[in-house]
Write a protein that holds these residues in place. Structure first.
Motif, PDB file in Angstrom:
ATOM      1  N   ASP A  59     -35.429  62.330 -22.964  1.00 15.65           N
ATOM      2  CA  ASP A  59     -35.102  63.022 -24.197  1.00 15.65           C
ATOM      3  C   ASP A  59     -35.459  62.136 -25.420  1.00 15.65           C
ATOM      4  N   LYS A  98     -30.979  71.891 -32.355  1.00 13.27           N
ATOM      5  CA  LYS A  98     -30.710  72.077 -30.868  1.00 13.27           C
ATOM      6  C   LYS A  98     -29.172  72.078 -30.292  1.00 13.27           C
ATOM      7  N   ARG A  99     -28.474  72.306 -31.465  1.00 13.61           N
ATOM      8  CA  ARG A  99     -27.038  71.862 -31.116  1.00 13.61           C
ATOM      9  C   ARG A  99     -26.396  72.631 -29.977  1.00 13.61           C
ATOM     10  N   PHE A 100     -26.863  73.653 -29.501  1.00 16.03           N
ATOM     11  CA  PHE A 100     -26.380  74.484 -28.176  1.00 16.03           C
ATOM     12  C   PHE A 100     -26.784  73.813 -26.991  1.00 16.03           C
ATOM     13  N   GLY A 101     -27.963  73.386 -27.374  1.00 13.05           N
ATOM     14  CA  GLY A 101     -28.589  72.527 -25.946  1.00 13.05           C
ATOM     15  C   GLY A 101     -29.190  71.345 -26.513  1.00 13.05           C
ATOM     16  N   PRO A 102     -28.382  70.034 -26.737  1.00 13.34           N
ATOM     17  CA  PRO A 102     -28.870  69.182 -27.859  1.00 13.34           C
ATOM     18  C   PRO A 102     -29.649  67.972 -26.819  1.00 13.34           C
ATOM     19  N   TYR A 103     -30.635  67.378 -27.674  1.00 12.49           N
ATOM     20  CA  TYR A 103     -31.240  66.147 -26.979  1.00 12.49           C
ATOM     21  C   TYR A 103     -30.135  64.987 -26.900  1.00 12.49           C
ATOM     22  N   PHE A 104     -29.900  64.555 -25.499  1.00 15.68           N
ATOM     23  CA  PHE A 104     -29.032  63.476 -25.342  1.00 15.68           C
ATOM     24  C   PHE A 104     -29.473  62.303 -25.842  1.00 15.68           C
ATOM     25  N   SER A 125     -25.500  63.174 -31.073  1.00 17.49           N
ATOM     26  CA  SER A 125     -26.686  64.088 -30.628  1.00 17.49           C
ATOM     27  C   SER A 125     -26.878  65.355 -31.407  1.00 17.49           C
ATOM     28  N   ILE A 126     -25.858  65.853 -32.218  1.00 21.75           N
ATOM     29  CA  ILE A 126     -26.224  66.962 -32.921  1.00 21.75           C
ATOM     30  C   ILE A 126     -26.427  66.489 -34.468  1.00 21.75           C
TER      31      ILE A 126
END
Length: 204
Positions: A59, A98-104, A125-126
């Motif tokens: 990520d 991308k908060r519902f499937g964030p970059y970690f 991450s958000i």
């Protein structure tokens, strides 16, 4: 184990007098197995702006590529480099969409702004920003980094003293975290030059 701890990382940025330093460890692991000992975690956006990315290695590389793309578009449109404050807002917006499937990822942003005033910040991450006047930390070694930086930091350090302080803080912290280590990578940025140094640490 949290997904943020999967590859292991230690990141720290610290401000001095009209300068800043940003440092990371060099380990890339898969949980407790070490894969590489020269992994890059700090990336240059332009001469006075750097970003360190802790978290999931895949990520961090994807996010960096997207940030370079967005910065190049900005340069074409505006015909100037991005200020650190503007770049921090860009990173925050990119993560939040991308908060519902964030970059970690846990970014650490460090740069020199107007009149060479150092700017550092980190975020989750958000994209929730946390600004600081002294130092910011991220990664699996963040707890021990907080302790080391709290005890070693002093305001308005000159460049060489800042390098010594951030290096000692990083090396003593990664020794207390089994998921990060294998030496260090330090960028020292002043208004006139960028110095990059590799630190040797415990190789275990």
């Amino acid at each position: 184990m949290s997904i943020f701890e999967y590859n292991g990382s230690a990141l720290v940025a610290m401000v001095g007098k009209n300068c800043f330093a940003i440092a990371s460890d060099r380990r890339l692991g898969v949980q407790l197995q070490t894969i590489a000992t020269d992994f890059q975690k700090i990336y240059k956006i332009h001469d006075k702006l750097f970003i360190g990315l802790a978290g999931l290695a895949t990520d961090t590389q994807t996010l960096y590529q997207r940030l370079v793309f967005r910065h190049k578009l900005y340069q074409l449109r505006e015909e100037r480099d991005m200020k650190p404050e503007t770049f921090a807002s860009l990173v925050s917006a990119l993560l939040y969409e991308k908060r519902f499937g964030p970059y970690f990822c846990q970014p650490v942003i460090a740069g020199l702004g107007d009149e060479d005033k150092p700017f550092i910040c980190t975020m989750d991450s958000i994209g929730a920003k946390e600004l600081a006047k002294d130092f910011v930390v991220a990664g699996t070694a963040s707890e021990s980094l907080y302790g080391a930086c709290e005890s070693m930091f002093k305001p308005d350090m000159e460049a060489e003293e800042l390098f010594e302080t951030i290096s000692q803080a990083l090396l003593s912290s990664v020794d207390r975290d089994c998921l990060s280590g294998w030496g260090g990578h330090v960028y020292l940025v002043t208004p006139t030059e960028v110095t990059e140094r590799i630190l040797k640490g415990r190789m275990d």
